[in-house]
Design an enzyme around this catalytic site. Sequence first.
Site, PDB file in Angstrom:
ATOM      1  N   LYS A 147     -10.273  -9.711   5.514  1.00 36.07           N
ATOM      2  CA  LYS A 147     -10.967 -10.317   6.649  1.00 36.07           C
ATOM      3  C   LYS A 147     -10.877  -9.416   7.864  1.00 36.07           C
ATOM      4  O   LYS A 147      -9.940  -8.622   7.994  1.00 36.07           O
ATOM      5  CB  LYS A 147     -10.404 -11.716   6.942  1.00 36.07           C
ATOM      6  CG  LYS A 147      -8.934 -11.734   7.350  1.00 36.07           C
ATOM      7  CD  LYS A 147      -8.770 -12.150   8.779  1.00 36.07           C
ATOM      8  CE  LYS A 147      -7.315 -12.365   9.151  1.00 36.07           C
ATOM      9  NZ  LYS A 147      -7.096 -12.240  10.584  1.00 36.07           N
ATOM     10  N   HIS A 187       0.835  -1.203   0.000  1.00 37.19           N
ATOM     11  CA  HIS A 187       0.000   0.000   0.000  1.00 37.19           C
ATOM     12  C   HIS A 187       0.869   1.252   0.000  1.00 37.19           C
ATOM     13  O   HIS A 187       0.623   2.187  -0.752  1.00 37.19           O
ATOM     14  CB  HIS A 187      -0.949  -0.006   1.204  1.00 37.19           C
ATOM     15  CG  HIS A 187      -2.224  -0.763   0.941  1.00 37.19           C
ATOM     16  ND1 HIS A 187      -2.244  -2.129   0.775  1.00 37.19           N
ATOM     17  CD2 HIS A 187      -3.503  -0.351   0.773  1.00 37.19           C
ATOM     18  CE1 HIS A 187      -3.502  -2.513   0.537  1.00 37.19           C
ATOM     19  NE2 HIS A 187      -4.276  -1.446   0.535  1.00 37.19           N
TER      20      HIS A 187
END
Lengths: 200, 270
Positions: free
Chosen positions: A106, A43
């Site tokens: 998740k 990221h």
Amino acid sequence: MDRSNAMPTVLHAPISPADIAPFKIGDVVYISGVLYTARDKAHDRMLADPHLPFSLQDACIYHSGPLIVKEGDTYRVVSAGPTTSARMNAQTPSIVKQGVTAIIGKGGMSQEVARSFAGRCMYLAFTGGCGMLAREKIVEVLDVYYAELGATEAVWKLKVLNFGPLLVAIDSRGDSIYETVRARSHERLLRLIAERKRAL
Amino acid sequence: MPSHREAFILHVAQALQEAETRLPRDVTRALANAAKVESNDRAKEQICTILENVKLAGAAGLPMCQDTGVPIFFVEIGREANIDFGLKEALATAVQRATDAVPLRKHAVYPLTRRSCDEPLFDMICDVSEGNRLSVAVLVKGAGSENVSALAMLEPLQDVRPFVLNTIWESGGKPCPPIIVGLGIGSTFDGCARLAKRTLLRSLEEDQSPFEAEILEQINELGIGPMGLGGDTTALRVFVEEAPCHTAMLPVAVAVQCWADRKARFSIKL
């Protein structure tokens, strides 16, 4: 609508914002097409990279650090379940701005992330720990970017078929199952602690 | 006489492989029971997906989760055991072998530079017992559950429950519930953490103490559910281990384990 007998919905990635608009929290979907794995370091790299080696427009990001081994000139996916998405809370609004329309992970993401979706992205929950199930749905490793970050942190471009089941856990309106559960469980937490104080 | 080193390494690598690829029966049974009694359909589906994944891993002999974690070895050395090799070096070799053979994920980094580290990653806790056996239990901990584990030095007369419940509430779906919770209460700062972690080796089918049952019920009352998506099943089991502590202290550690409660053990005579 009763979806119990309906054919499972399969989305084809890359996915347009118009394609995700109808989905609401609680819906179950599958994805076929292209996913890009990305976690913490990836990221940061994507956001700092002025010349991204792939396009984030309409892209589907998969929060995963897959276990992939190189065998000769090919890659073998051994296990590839989702990682904890909350670690990417801070960078995600900027990633969404670059055109990402679906994020698979998740454990859920923050309210700030949910707000940043603003009609153009949704969050799909894949059952944590299910690395073998994910492996079954990965057809091919198409490419790897930022390999210098190491195999776990690199961006893997994966071709998937009927990847899922994925639960729409934060929809494009920003409604979040996690927020509902968090608020309700917090009420229960406060009640349990108060009951305990009275008992002492 | 040949050294016991090679046999030991083989056993350790095998135990680690077993832990990573086969979920112990007590955990599988607890998950199957939870799926049966769960009143929330979404939660039930999450548990069924987990059970399907466990089956796939067992059949293929591959890691059920891509986060193959950090193996923690609890070593018990019989004081008459003839250990003619370096334990730590042998464990490192075994971890390296399992990493190549299973295979396991190479995710070790140096903590500050975050650069990849090639050394095998593991932790070792040693105890001495009677007899001539060398016993090893391995517990595999993933980052999701280890990251939400917590420790507090409470006031001596403080109630431990709010800290425990708050820790679980804060962690939400991050540790991959249904979780197993190990509580270490008493001892010292590091002592309570070791107590808490060691409880995770116990069978989920052991009888519960009233205190363990009470904490389990309260955790499940929070309704966090499998993967934080809501439901009755947040934790499968709570284990508590106590040890005496200083009159001015109350150390409490909460060791959280994900549903992939990977554990295996062996014992050899030396």
